[in-house]
Design a protein around this motif. Structure first.
Motif, mmCIF file in Angstrom:
data_model
loop_
_atom_site.group_PDB
_atom_site.id
_atom_site.type_symbol
_atom_site.label_atom_id
_atom_site.label_comp_id
_atom_site.label_asym_id
_atom_site.label_seq_id
_atom_site.Cartn_x
_atom_site.Cartn_y
_atom_site.Cartn_z
ATOM 1 N N GLY A 140 0.850 -1.179 0.000
ATOM 2 C CA GLY A 140 0.000 0.000 0.000
ATOM 3 C C GLY A 140 0.882 1.224 0.000
ATOM 4 N N LEU A 141 0.288 2.388 -0.167
ATOM 5 C CA LEU A 141 1.093 3.611 -0.133
ATOM 6 C C LEU A 141 0.486 4.614 0.834
ATOM 7 C CD1 LEU A 141 -0.122 6.172 -2.082
ATOM 8 C CD2 LEU A 141 0.367 4.486 -3.824
ATOM 9 N N MET A 142 1.354 5.434 1.390
ATOM 10 C CA MET A 142 0.940 6.387 2.409
ATOM 11 C C MET A 142 0.407 7.669 1.770
ATOM 12 S SD MET A 142 1.467 4.688 5.139
ATOM 13 C CE MET A 142 1.102 6.000 6.331
ATOM 14 N N LEU A 143 -0.700 8.172 2.351
ATOM 15 C CA LEU A 143 -1.234 9.470 1.940
ATOM 16 C C LEU A 143 -0.660 10.596 2.785
ATOM 17 C CD1 LEU A 143 -4.987 8.621 1.277
ATOM 18 C CD2 LEU A 143 -3.095 8.817 -0.369
ATOM 19 N N ASP A 144 -0.223 10.250 3.984
ATOM 20 C CA ASP A 144 0.451 11.183 4.878
ATOM 21 C C ASP A 144 1.150 10.337 5.939
ATOM 22 O OD1 ASP A 144 -1.609 10.444 6.731
ATOM 23 O OD2 ASP A 144 -2.871 12.080 5.997
ATOM 24 N N ALA A 145 1.481 10.910 7.059
ATOM 25 C CA ALA A 145 2.234 10.162 8.069
ATOM 26 C C ALA A 145 1.424 9.039 8.713
ATOM 27 C CB ALA A 145 2.733 11.124 9.155
ATOM 28 N N GLU A 146 0.102 9.074 8.566
ATOM 29 C CA GLU A 146 -0.724 8.122 9.310
ATOM 30 C C GLU A 146 -1.668 7.281 8.462
ATOM 31 O OE1 GLU A 146 -2.797 10.402 12.218
ATOM 32 O OE2 GLU A 146 -1.003 10.854 13.404
ATOM 33 N N ARG A 147 -2.031 7.733 7.274
ATOM 34 C CA ARG A 147 -3.072 7.041 6.510
ATOM 35 C C ARG A 147 -2.491 6.270 5.334
ATOM 36 N NH1 ARG A 147 -6.921 10.854 4.103
ATOM 37 N NH2 ARG A 147 -5.027 12.130 3.863
ATOM 38 N N LEU A 148 -2.974 5.034 5.204
ATOM 39 C CA LEU A 148 -2.568 4.124 4.139
ATOM 40 C C LEU A 148 -3.709 3.989 3.135
ATOM 41 C CD1 LEU A 148 -0.384 1.802 3.349
ATOM 42 C CD2 LEU A 148 -2.098 0.264 4.355
ATOM 43 N N ILE A 149 -3.372 3.965 1.844
ATOM 44 C CA ILE A 149 -4.352 3.628 0.816
ATOM 45 C C ILE A 149 -3.888 2.357 0.138
ATOM 46 C CG2 ILE A 149 -3.245 5.149 -0.904
ATOM 47 C CD1 ILE A 149 -6.073 5.598 -2.073
ATOM 48 N N HIS A 150 -4.792 1.411 -0.018
ATOM 49 C CA HIS A 150 -4.416 0.141 -0.646
ATOM 50 C C HIS A 150 -5.647 -0.569 -1.184
ATOM 51 C CE1 HIS A 150 -4.924 -2.354 3.348
ATOM 52 N NE2 HIS A 150 -5.600 -1.225 3.423
ATOM 53 N N ALA A 151 -5.445 -1.328 -2.253
ATOM 54 C CA ALA A 151 -6.482 -2.234 -2.749
ATOM 55 C C ALA A 151 -6.356 -3.517 -1.945
ATOM 56 C CB ALA A 151 -6.284 -2.508 -4.229
ATOM 57 N N ASN A 152 -7.442 -3.944 -1.336
ATOM 58 C CA ASN A 152 -7.311 -5.081 -0.417
ATOM 59 C C ASN A 152 -8.579 -5.912 -0.356
ATOM 60 O OD1 ASN A 152 -8.879 -4.260 2.331
ATOM 61 N ND2 ASN A 152 -8.045 -2.429 1.356
ATOM 62 N N GLY A 153 -8.398 -7.173 0.007
ATOM 63 C CA GLY A 153 -9.503 -8.106 0.065
ATOM 64 C C GLY A 153 -10.374 -7.961 1.295
ATOM 65 N N HIS A 154 -9.919 -7.213 2.311
ATOM 66 C CA HIS A 154 -10.745 -6.974 3.485
ATOM 67 C C HIS A 154 -11.912 -6.059 3.144
ATOM 68 C CE1 HIS A 154 -11.806 -6.353 7.691
ATOM 69 N NE2 HIS A 154 -11.779 -5.041 7.471
ATOM 70 N N HIS A 155 -11.609 -4.944 2.490
ATOM 71 C CA HIS A 155 -12.671 -4.030 2.046
ATOM 72 C C HIS A 155 -13.210 -4.416 0.672
ATOM 73 C CE1 HIS A 155 -10.254 -1.527 4.891
ATOM 74 N NE2 HIS A 155 -11.449 -1.121 5.269
ATOM 75 N N MET A 156 -12.504 -5.284 -0.035
ATOM 76 C CA MET A 156 -12.790 -5.641 -1.434
ATOM 77 C C MET A 156 -12.872 -4.396 -2.306
ATOM 78 S SD MET A 156 -12.634 -8.818 -2.038
ATOM 79 C CE MET A 156 -13.404 -8.942 -3.638
ATOM 80 N N ALA A 157 -11.952 -3.463 -2.039
ATOM 81 C CA ALA A 157 -11.941 -2.191 -2.753
ATOM 82 C C ALA A 157 -10.641 -1.471 -2.438
ATOM 83 C CB ALA A 157 -13.134 -1.326 -2.336
ATOM 84 N N VAL A 158 -10.391 -0.406 -3.187
ATOM 85 C CA VAL A 158 -9.332 0.532 -2.824
ATOM 86 C C VAL A 158 -9.868 1.366 -1.667
ATOM 87 C CG1 VAL A 158 -7.921 2.476 -3.569
ATOM 88 C CG2 VAL A 158 -8.413 0.605 -5.167
ATOM 89 N N ALA A 159 -9.176 1.350 -0.537
ATOM 90 C CA ALA A 159 -9.687 1.996 0.667
ATOM 91 C C ALA A 159 -8.559 2.717 1.395
ATOM 92 C CB ALA A 159 -10.315 0.954 1.598
ATOM 93 N N VAL A 160 -8.964 3.712 2.191
ATOM 94 C CA VAL A 160 -8.045 4.475 3.032
ATOM 95 C C VAL A 160 -8.333 4.124 4.481
ATOM 96 C CG1 VAL A 160 -7.281 6.786 3.728
ATOM 97 C CG2 VAL A 160 -7.974 6.359 1.350
ATOM 98 N N GLU A 161 -7.277 3.861 5.258
ATOM 99 C CA GLU A 161 -7.457 3.581 6.676
ATOM 100 C C GLU A 161 -6.183 3.940 7.427
ATOM 101 O OE1 GLU A 161 -7.745 -0.615 7.730
ATOM 102 O OE2 GLU A 161 -6.986 -1.148 5.746
ATOM 103 N N PRO A 162 -6.279 4.122 8.743
ATOM 104 C CA PRO A 162 -5.060 4.388 9.522
ATOM 105 C C PRO A 162 -4.065 3.249 9.374
ATOM 106 C CG PRO A 162 -7.029 4.893 10.811
ATOM 107 C CD PRO A 162 -7.497 4.183 9.575
ATOM 108 N N LEU A 163 -2.817 3.583 9.129
ATOM 109 C CA LEU A 163 -1.798 2.559 8.922
ATOM 110 C C LEU A 163 -1.739 1.591 10.091
ATOM 111 C CD1 LEU A 163 0.633 1.302 7.462
ATOM 112 C CD2 LEU A 163 2.073 3.019 8.599
#
Length: 286
Positions: free
Chosen positions: A238-261
């Protein structure tokens, strides 16, 4: 000389191999790859010449390929963009010329039979697809292969979007698709590859390849991260949007999602890929 250390990037089978590999790998026959280009909006690259075979990645319009064999409706090819080897539908391929002049910069755009938005569309092109513009009619590019695309959705080939994290943000909500690398469906490494290519940077296809090839490794820990840093697990990225938030395509959300790293790290450690293997920082100044 093709890379032979990774079978995903090696155009060699026991019965057939790239002629450049003569004397390097054993095969019954060696052939020179014939140049071709993907002439459909997108095409599945499968690991075997069967419709039920797994999807390894996708090629999009304009991708250049070398064709080593065509049989039973499938073409055994190597994609020039990232070196991936596999089987495309024969019907997806066309002439290598003309070369692309423009790249789709919108998430997706429609192809019309005429330069008229009221006409029923005939196809759509995804972010990153390329095409040869034959002429401009009003607000539309006429494609060399037929059809018209709204000119405002494309940029000249070679144009780069420096903030690859911004491209990832535009893709939030895109459904997860194993092997996907279009705006209709993405996997984790497909998201990273698409965003980096949109920024004008070559990028391998799979997460382990990306971890070996991209950027410089940062010290262990989750502190001091910044926008654009890549976070790797064994089999995930995944890649970081800032110091705390990760964006990644993942099977947990079954989508590209943003969440706290830190939340993602805790969940992934327990449920899927284990602990973080590295964090890498890209330098675009070179």
């Amino acid at each position: 000389m093709p890379d032979t250390s990774d079978p995903r990037l090696t155009p060699a089978r026991s019965d057939l191999a790239d002629i450049r590999l003569r004397g390097v790998v054993a095969a019954e026959r060696y052939v020179a790859g014939a140049p071709a280009r993907v002439a459909v909006p997108s095409a599945p690259l499968r690991r075997a010449p069967r419709l039920e075979a797994g999807l390894d990645t996708e090629a999009v319009m304009g991708d250049a390929v070398s064709v080593f064999e065509i049989r039973d409706g499938f073409a055994w090819v190597q994609i020039h963009r990232d070196g991936y080897v596999g089987y495309l539908p024969e019907s997806a391929l066309g002439a290598v010329d003309p070369e692309p002049t423009h790249r789709v910069a919108a998430l997706r755009t429609f192809v019309y039979p005429a330069p008229d938005l009221k006409r029923p569309h005939v196809a759509h092109l995804s972010l990153g697809a390329t095409f040869a513009a034959q002429a401009q009619e009003g607000e539309y590019w006429q494609l060399a292969g037929g059809g018209f695309v709204f000119a405002g959705h494309a940029v000249p080939f070679g144009t780069a979007e420096a903030d690859y994290a911004a491209t990832a943000e535009r893709l939030v909500g895109t459904p997860y698709l194993w092997g996907g690398r279009t705006s209709l469906g993405l996997d984790c490494s497909g998201l990273v590859q698409l965003c980096l290519e949109h920024a004008g940077r070559a990028c391998p296809r799979d997460a382990d390849q990306q971890e070996r090839a991209l950027g410089d490794s940062l010290p262990p820990g989750l502190d001091g991260l910044r926008r654009g840093d890549l976070v790797f697990w064994k089999g995930h990225v995944g890649l970081m949007l800032d110091a705390e938030r990760l964006i990644h395509a993942n099977g947990h959300h079954m989508a590209v999602a943003v969440e706290p790293l830190r939340e993602a790290v805790a969940r992934i450690a327990v449920k899927s890929f284990g602990t973080v293997t590295s964090i890498r920082r890209l330098d675009f100044s070179a």
